[in-house]
Design a protein around this motif. Structure first.
Motif, PDB file in Angstrom:
ATOM      1  N   GLU A  70     -16.000 -10.933  23.012  1.00  0.00           N
ATOM      2  CA  GLU A  70     -16.112  -9.889  23.921  1.00  0.00           C
ATOM      3  C   GLU A  70     -14.702  -9.809  24.709  1.00  0.00           C
ATOM      4  N   TRP A  71     -14.017 -10.806  25.145  1.00  0.00           N
ATOM      5  CA  TRP A  71     -12.764 -10.422  25.786  1.00  0.00           C
ATOM      6  C   TRP A  71     -11.874 -10.136  24.852  1.00  0.00           C
ATOM      7  N   LYS A  72     -11.615 -10.706  23.647  1.00  0.00           N
ATOM      8  CA  LYS A  72     -10.522 -10.180  22.745  1.00  0.00           C
ATOM      9  C   LYS A  72     -10.677  -8.794  22.356  1.00  0.00           C
ATOM     10  N   ARG A  73     -12.017  -8.138  22.340  1.00  0.00           N
ATOM     11  CA  ARG A  73     -12.366  -6.843  21.827  1.00  0.00           C
ATOM     12  C   ARG A  73     -11.758  -5.702  23.049  1.00  0.00           C
ATOM     13  N   SER A  74     -11.988  -6.361  24.183  1.00  0.00           N
ATOM     14  CA  SER A  74     -11.433  -5.268  25.267  1.00  0.00           C
ATOM     15  C   SER A  74     -10.112  -5.612  25.960  1.00  0.00           C
ATOM     16  N   ARG A  75      -9.759  -6.889  25.520  1.00  0.00           N
ATOM     17  CA  ARG A  75      -8.625  -7.534  26.374  1.00  0.00           C
ATOM     18  C   ARG A  75      -9.053  -8.026  27.401  1.00  0.00           C
ATOM     19  N   GLY A  76     -10.224  -7.923  28.032  1.00  0.00           N
ATOM     20  CA  GLY A  76     -10.900  -8.528  29.215  1.00  0.00           C
ATOM     21  C   GLY A  76     -11.053  -7.334  30.136  1.00  0.00           C
ATOM     22  N   ARG A  77     -11.051  -6.140  29.637  1.00  0.00           N
ATOM     23  CA  ARG A  77     -11.096  -4.917  30.793  1.00  0.00           C
ATOM     24  C   ARG A  77     -12.327  -4.668  31.259  1.00  0.00           C
ATOM     25  N   ASP A  78     -13.626  -5.102  30.370  1.00  0.00           N
ATOM     26  CA  ASP A  78     -14.736  -4.701  30.721  1.00  0.00           C
ATOM     27  C   ASP A  78     -15.401  -5.915  31.314  1.00  0.00           C
ATOM     28  N   HIS A  79     -14.661  -7.039  31.901  1.00  0.00           N
ATOM     29  CA  HIS A  79     -15.159  -8.190  32.242  1.00  0.00           C
ATOM     30  C   HIS A  79     -15.482  -8.014  33.786  1.00  0.00           C
ATOM     31  N   VAL A  80     -16.496  -8.389  34.358  1.00  0.00           N
ATOM     32  CA  VAL A  80     -16.724  -8.480  35.884  1.00  0.00           C
ATOM     33  C   VAL A  80     -16.366  -9.907  36.203  1.00  0.00           C
ATOM     34  N   ILE A  81     -15.515 -10.087  37.184  1.00  0.00           N
ATOM     35  CA  ILE A  81     -15.361 -11.498  37.616  1.00  0.00           C
ATOM     36  C   ILE A  81     -15.567 -11.413  39.208  1.00  0.00           C
ATOM     37  N   LEU A  82     -16.030 -12.474  39.874  1.00  0.00           N
ATOM     38  CA  LEU A  82     -16.377 -12.328  41.365  1.00  0.00           C
ATOM     39  C   LEU A  82     -15.265 -13.542  41.689  1.00  0.00           C
ATOM     40  N   ALA A  83     -14.375 -13.067  42.797  1.00  0.00           N
ATOM     41  CA  ALA A  83     -13.574 -13.877  43.620  1.00  0.00           C
ATOM     42  C   ALA A  83     -13.468 -13.163  44.887  1.00  0.00           C
ATOM     43  N   HIS A  84     -14.640 -13.499  45.706  1.00  0.00           N
ATOM     44  CA  HIS A  84     -15.051 -12.669  46.911  1.00  0.00           C
ATOM     45  C   HIS A  84     -14.111 -13.515  48.000  1.00  0.00           C
TER      46      HIS A  84
ATOM     47  N   PRO B  71      -6.784  -8.621  33.845  1.00  0.00           N
ATOM     48  CA  PRO B  71      -7.154  -7.126  33.334  1.00  0.00           C
ATOM     49  C   PRO B  71      -8.828  -6.860  33.574  1.00  0.00           C
ATOM     50  N   ALA B  72      -9.406  -8.181  34.112  1.00  0.00           N
ATOM     51  CA  ALA B  72     -10.716  -7.933  34.300  1.00  0.00           C
ATOM     52  C   ALA B  72     -11.087  -6.997  35.567  1.00  0.00           C
ATOM     53  N   MET B  73     -12.168  -6.597  35.902  1.00  0.00           N
ATOM     54  CA  MET B  73     -12.578  -5.869  37.105  1.00  0.00           C
ATOM     55  C   MET B  73     -12.891  -7.047  37.894  1.00  0.00           C
ATOM     56  N   PHE B  74     -12.283  -7.128  39.142  1.00  0.00           N
ATOM     57  CA  PHE B  74     -12.699  -8.281  40.069  1.00  0.00           C
ATOM     58  C   PHE B  74     -13.567  -7.355  41.113  1.00  0.00           C
ATOM     59  N   ILE B  75     -14.303  -8.586  41.711  1.00  0.00           N
ATOM     60  CA  ILE B  75     -15.206  -8.267  42.972  1.00  0.00           C
ATOM     61  C   ILE B  75     -14.607  -9.071  44.178  1.00  0.00           C
ATOM     62  N   LEU B  76     -14.152  -8.267  45.200  1.00  0.00           N
ATOM     63  CA  LEU B  76     -13.170  -8.970  46.094  1.00  0.00           C
ATOM     64  C   LEU B  76     -13.827  -8.473  47.516  1.00  0.00           C
ATOM     65  N   ALA B  77     -13.297  -9.379  48.755  1.00  0.00           N
ATOM     66  CA  ALA B  77     -13.536  -8.722  49.910  1.00  0.00           C
ATOM     67  C   ALA B  77     -12.457  -7.727  50.385  1.00  0.00           C
ATOM     68  N   ASP B  78     -11.270  -8.040  49.589  1.00  0.00           N
ATOM     69  CA  ASP B  78     -10.197  -7.143  50.173  1.00  0.00           C
ATOM     70  C   ASP B  78      -9.054  -7.379  49.168  1.00  0.00           C
ATOM     71  N   PHE B  79      -7.892  -6.870  49.406  1.00  0.00           N
ATOM     72  CA  PHE B  79      -6.733  -7.143  48.699  1.00  0.00           C
ATOM     73  C   PHE B  79      -5.520  -7.819  49.201  1.00  0.00           C
ATOM     74  N   GLY B  80      -5.832  -8.443  50.235  1.00  0.00           N
ATOM     75  CA  GLY B  80      -4.775  -9.059  50.883  1.00  0.00           C
ATOM     76  C   GLY B  80      -3.978  -9.987  50.505  1.00  0.00           C
ATOM     77  N   ARG B  81      -4.635 -10.786  49.430  1.00  0.00           N
ATOM     78  CA  ARG B  81      -3.761 -11.912  48.857  1.00  0.00           C
ATOM     79  C   ARG B  81      -3.447 -11.368  47.470  1.00  0.00           C
ATOM     80  N   TYR B  82      -3.602 -10.368  47.155  1.00  0.00           N
ATOM     81  CA  TYR B  82      -3.346  -9.772  45.621  1.00  0.00           C
ATOM     82  C   TYR B  82      -2.158  -8.835  45.936  1.00  0.00           C
ATOM     83  N   PRO B  83      -1.371  -8.955  44.838  1.00  0.00           N
ATOM     84  CA  PRO B  83      -0.187  -7.900  44.558  1.00  0.00           C
ATOM     85  C   PRO B  83      -1.048  -6.453  43.645  1.00  0.00           C
ATOM     86  N   PRO B  84      -0.585  -5.462  43.771  1.00  0.00           N
ATOM     87  CA  PRO B  84      -1.259  -4.348  43.400  1.00  0.00           C
ATOM     88  C   PRO B  84      -1.424  -4.244  41.780  1.00  0.00           C
TER      89      PRO B  84
END
Length: 500
Positions: free
Chosen positions: A231-245, A259-272
């Protein structure tokens, strides 16, 4: 006269012949056009797609979900490759395009494929031991409890996983915003059930006999597992949902899973380049103070004008807290004090917020904090001082109807904030207080999930990201044939150049 008559007849004849020639030429060109159309050459546009309605996962006026396209990449079995390895695209099997007609008011659930990760990644972190071959607890018997206190504020991974498990358990009364499917090719998204916030809170310290913490080891194992999946190889991870709240969760794994979709509290410690509002979802904290049930208070019965209790001396974006402390600590009817969960701190905060008209939500080490959601649960009008904050469901929810936003540069001016708050009258406050009671259920995590609660709102937020995510996957397939000749293995994803 005769000569003039003959001359005029010649002119008419020439005009007639010219018209006849033009007509014959037009017939000739038209006949060739019809011959070319009958040769069976395919049209570049399927006009049926222009006349049929598009299918939408959550039909609420948002962009449609292209569930009709599912691109399966063939398994490689060429010289120098293993039988189980997946190659980018020599032959692409495109499933039949189906445009389903739905009633405008109908809502299709988000289809979620969830990996059956070993329990050490999820409920095993809660001390649960599997029975038999199943990696999941039986929801009909006993549900493993999540630890209380501040652990709860980043517990969304627990509630979302429970909701997916409940979707395939008969007889459970739950809202149907998302359902688990067993065939990944039918899924809208791929869900990775790693309790990353709990892993950080409980297992991020390195024990004396360890070289790495359990939290870091789990992240390494997770990356190895996920990136090896078809599943990861098929989309290069773009359709994966990963929690890092929790802002410190997934610190290592996010560099390889970005490349995955993260579920986060904010973007404070993430570069864009790693996380941004276009591809990722902001989810609320779970409030830790008591909800104000049967709130019969009013403007006059809440004696405290402005309330804040928490850590005052913070780093990074939280420096404004200490400046506001010195500006407000001596103001009449303003409560601005240090506080923590120790010594009955949660009960004290509940009582204080329930007795206050306005509650301060000031940026700390990161742009967001749980105080905003504690204030909403208390029906205490939030005053947000955080210039870089991102808010849950803001594409469908207008926070200005029940929150006050103040720029940090204005808030730290002497008397600016307190004069602004004192200038808000009883009628305006009452309208915002009533709105808080209307929207508070959007921020409630519960099991079983109910319509319009935080669990369902998060699933809907994920669903609204699906169309753009699918478009990116489809666009990435454009030149995959030519890329094979340049690089036989496209399984690794480089880290963005601006990642710190």
């Amino acid at each position: 006269m005769a000569d003039k008559h003959v001359s005029s007849l010649g002119v008419v004849s020439r005009k007639y012949l010219l018209c006849l020639f033009s007509f014959i030429l037009a017939l000739f060109l038209l006949s060739w056009f019809l011959v070319l159309r009958s040769t069976g050459r395919p049209n570049s546009i399927d006009h049926s797609l222009l006349t049929k309605p598009f299918h939408s996962i959550i039909n609420n006026g948002s962009s449609p979900s292209w569930d009709q396209y599912n691109v399966e990449l063939p398994l490689g079995n060429r010289e120098g490759e293993g039988e189980d390895e997946e190659t980018p695209r020599e032959k692409v099997a495109v499933k039949e395009v189906k445009c389903n007609t739905h009633n405008e008011n109908s809502k299709e659930p988000l289809k979620v494929y969830m990996y059956d990760l070993p329990p050490e990644f999820h409920f095993g972190l809660l001390g649960w031991t599997p029975q038999g071959d199943s990696v999941w607890p039986d929801l009909r018997t006993k549900i493993p409890a999540y630890p209380g206190g501040l652990n709860l504020q980043h517990s969304i991974e627990y509630w979302l996983t429970l909701d997916l498990l409940a979707s395939e358990t008969p007889g459970f009364p739950r809202a149907g915003g998302a359902i688990r499917v067993r065939n990944s090719s039918e899924a809208d998204v791929i869900f990775v059930p790693f309790f990353s916030s709990l892993s950080y809170n409980r297992y991020s310290k390195v024990n004396p006999h360890q070289k790495k913490s359990k939290n870091k080891l789990l992240q390494e194992k997770l990356v190895k597992f996920v990136t090896s999946q078809r599943e990861w190889k098929r989309s290069r991870g773009r359709d994966h949902v990963i929690l890092a709240h929790h802002p410190n969760s997934m610190l290592n794994a996010r560099m390889k899973l970005w490349p995955a979709m993260f579920i986060l509290a904010d973007f404070g410690r993430y570069p864009p380049s790693i996380a941004n509002v276009e591809k990722d979802v902001i989810a609320p904290y779970k409030h830790v103070i008591r909800s104000y049930v049967d709130d019969l208070s009013n403007f006059d019965s809440r004696p405290i004008l402005l309330y804040f209790q928490g850590a005052i001396y913070r780093k990074d974006g939280g420096l404004a807290r200490q400046e506001l402390f010195y500006l407000l600590k001596d103001e009449k009817d303003v409560h601005f004090q240090f506080g923590s969960v120790q010594k009955n701190g949660i009960n004290k905060a509940s009582k204080g917020m329930h007795s206050s008209k306005f509650c301060l939500n000031i940026a700390g080490d990161t742009p967001s904090s749980n105080r905003l959601f504690d204030a909403i649960a208390s029906h205490c009008v939030p005053v947000i001082i955080s210039d870089d904050i991102e808010l849950p469901y803001e594409d469908v929810l207008d926070y200005s109807q029940f929150c006050i936003f103040v720029r940090t540069s204005d808030a730290i001016k002497e008397k600016f904030l307190v004069n602004m708050i004192r200038g808000i009258g009883k009628d305006e406050w009452t309208r915002m207080w009533q709105k808080l009671k209307e929207v508070e259920h959007f921020f409630e995590f519960q099991y079983p999930s109910k319509e319009g609660d935080a669990v369902q709102m998060i699933w809907q937020a994920v669903a609204r990201k699906v169309p753009v995510m699918r478009m990116k996957i489809h666009r990435s397939m454009r030149y995959s044939r030519s890329l094979i000749h340049n690089n036989r293995e496209l399984r690794t994803i480089p880290t963005p150049s601006n990642f710190w």
